[in-house]
Design a protein around this motif. Structure first.
Motif, PDB file in Angstrom:
ATOM      1  N   LEU A  57      -6.794  28.773  48.185  1.00  0.00           N
ATOM      2  CA  LEU A  57      -7.928  29.149  48.104  1.00  0.00           C
ATOM      3  C   LEU A  57      -9.255  28.495  47.606  1.00  0.00           C
ATOM      4  O   LEU A  57     -10.398  29.042  47.077  1.00  0.00           O
ATOM      5  CB  LEU A  57      -8.062  30.782  47.627  1.00  0.00           C
ATOM      6  CG  LEU A  57      -7.056  31.594  48.692  1.00  0.00           C
ATOM      7  CD1 LEU A  57      -7.167  33.215  47.960  1.00  0.00           C
ATOM      8  CD2 LEU A  57      -7.417  31.638  50.185  1.00  0.00           C
ATOM      9  N   GLY A  58      -8.843  27.538  46.745  1.00  0.00           N
ATOM     10  CA  GLY A  58      -9.801  26.653  46.209  1.00  0.00           C
ATOM     11  C   GLY A  58      -9.786  26.887  44.514  1.00  0.00           C
ATOM     12  O   GLY A  58     -10.586  26.225  43.902  1.00  0.00           O
ATOM     13  N   GLY A  59      -8.766  27.819  44.355  1.00  0.00           N
ATOM     14  CA  GLY A  59      -8.619  27.950  42.606  1.00  0.00           C
ATOM     15  C   GLY A  59      -7.948  26.783  42.134  1.00  0.00           C
ATOM     16  O   GLY A  59      -7.222  26.189  42.547  1.00  0.00           O
ATOM     17  N   SER A  60      -8.189  26.643  40.574  1.00  0.00           N
ATOM     18  CA  SER A  60      -7.817  25.551  39.920  1.00  0.00           C
ATOM     19  C   SER A  60      -6.768  25.721  38.969  1.00  0.00           C
ATOM     20  O   SER A  60      -6.294  25.074  38.125  1.00  0.00           O
ATOM     21  CB  SER A  60      -8.951  24.808  39.192  1.00  0.00           C
ATOM     22  OG  SER A  60      -9.521  25.648  38.360  1.00  0.00           O
ATOM     23  N   LEU A  61      -6.306  27.110  39.072  1.00  0.00           N
ATOM     24  CA  LEU A  61      -5.407  27.768  37.670  1.00  0.00           C
ATOM     25  C   LEU A  61      -3.964  26.774  37.790  1.00  0.00           C
ATOM     26  O   LEU A  61      -3.725  26.458  36.693  1.00  0.00           O
ATOM     27  CB  LEU A  61      -5.302  29.116  37.836  1.00  0.00           C
ATOM     28  CG  LEU A  61      -4.261  29.740  36.755  1.00  0.00           C
ATOM     29  CD1 LEU A  61      -4.758  29.369  35.358  1.00  0.00           C
ATOM     30  CD2 LEU A  61      -3.940  31.145  37.085  1.00  0.00           C
ATOM     31  N   ILE A  62      -3.381  26.817  38.817  1.00  0.00           N
ATOM     32  CA  ILE A  62      -1.944  26.150  39.052  1.00  0.00           C
ATOM     33  C   ILE A  62      -2.193  24.608  38.513  1.00  0.00           C
ATOM     34  O   ILE A  62      -1.070  24.496  37.936  1.00  0.00           O
ATOM     35  CB  ILE A  62      -1.317  26.573  40.148  1.00  0.00           C
ATOM     36  CG1 ILE A  62      -1.344  27.854  40.735  1.00  0.00           C
ATOM     37  CG2 ILE A  62       0.086  25.825  40.106  1.00  0.00           C
ATOM     38  CD1 ILE A  62      -0.803  28.250  41.857  1.00  0.00           C
ATOM     39  N   GLN A  63      -2.991  23.975  39.054  1.00  0.00           N
ATOM     40  CA  GLN A  63      -3.065  22.532  38.649  1.00  0.00           C
ATOM     41  C   GLN A  63      -3.307  22.399  37.204  1.00  0.00           C
ATOM     42  O   GLN A  63      -2.961  21.519  36.517  1.00  0.00           O
ATOM     43  CB  GLN A  63      -4.181  21.889  39.688  1.00  0.00           C
ATOM     44  CG  GLN A  63      -4.251  20.408  39.533  1.00  0.00           C
ATOM     45  CD  GLN A  63      -3.038  19.614  39.570  1.00  0.00           C
ATOM     46  OE1 GLN A  63      -2.079  20.013  40.625  1.00  0.00           O
ATOM     47  NE2 GLN A  63      -2.708  18.668  38.855  1.00  0.00           N
TER      48      GLN A  63
END
Length: 212
Positions: A105-111
């Protein structure tokens, strides 16, 4: 040249393709909840990331800078803002964040967590589809859980802000007491239907007038 349709990669299209593990119980949760007494709902598609890392290592400190901390002991919960980190075991943690944090969904947390781990010893694993989340609230929420949980749920023992691995209705879950009368319950997706129906059955008595 004929125009082709744009690929379905938008936030809305990605969400529309998902079916939560307890979607079939949504209407039952609404009719089975007793407003102001015991209410249950599914909080679907939260972002969940499994971490294995030593909190005292360089990688652990880098990850802690992303999550806002790592809990130090059993039952601990750390984090910042909408991101929480639950202690699951020595060097094992579960990150819980809003659905928008997921990379689909465009989030950056996992990366960001992967980059923080880098070549350090440990793991960053996307577990968002592994579990779902039930939210149980109300003054009778503890009584509902006590029908099938062996933990001492009295507030003198289980304080708000504590998360523990346990069983509810013989189903392995992570139980997080988020407030004085509110809990989040994380069953694995394959157990969601059974546990949802078990909780509804445990709540049933509170829909009837109390016998004097």
């Amino acid at each position: 040249m004929a125009e082709t349709a744009a690929p379905a990669t938008s936030y809305e299209n990605n969400l529309s393709l998902r079916v939560s593990p307890a979607a079939q119980l949504r209407a039952d949760f609404e009719t089975g909840s007793v407003p102001g007494v015991a209410e249950i709902s599914e909080v679907s598609f939260l972002t969940m990331v499994g971490l294995r890392v030593s909190r005292d290592s360089d990688a652990g400190q880098r990850i802690a800078s992303v999550t806002g901390g790592l809990p130090a002991a059993c039952g601990g919960v750390a984090g910042t803002g909408d991101t929480s980190v639950l202690w699951l075991g020595p060097q094992e943690f579960l990150v819980v964040a809003p659905r928008e944090a997921h990379e689909s969904l465009g989030g950056s947390l996992i990366q960001a967590l992967r980059e923080a781990l880098g070549d350090g010893e440990g793991q960053v694993v996307d577990l968002s589809a592994n579990r779902t989340t039930f939210e149980l609230t109300g003054p009778r929420a503890r009584a509902v859980l006590e029908k099938g949980c062996s933990l001492d749920l009295h507030p003198r023992v289980l304080k708000a802000g504590t998360a523990l691995s346990t069983e509810v209705g013989n189903i392995p879950v992570v139980l997080w007491k988020t407030g004085d009368q509110s809990y989040r319950i994380f069953p694995r997706a394959s157990f969601a239907d059974f546990l949802g129906r078990w909780l509804l059955d445990a709540m049933r008595e509170y829909a009837s007038p109390e016998v004097p």
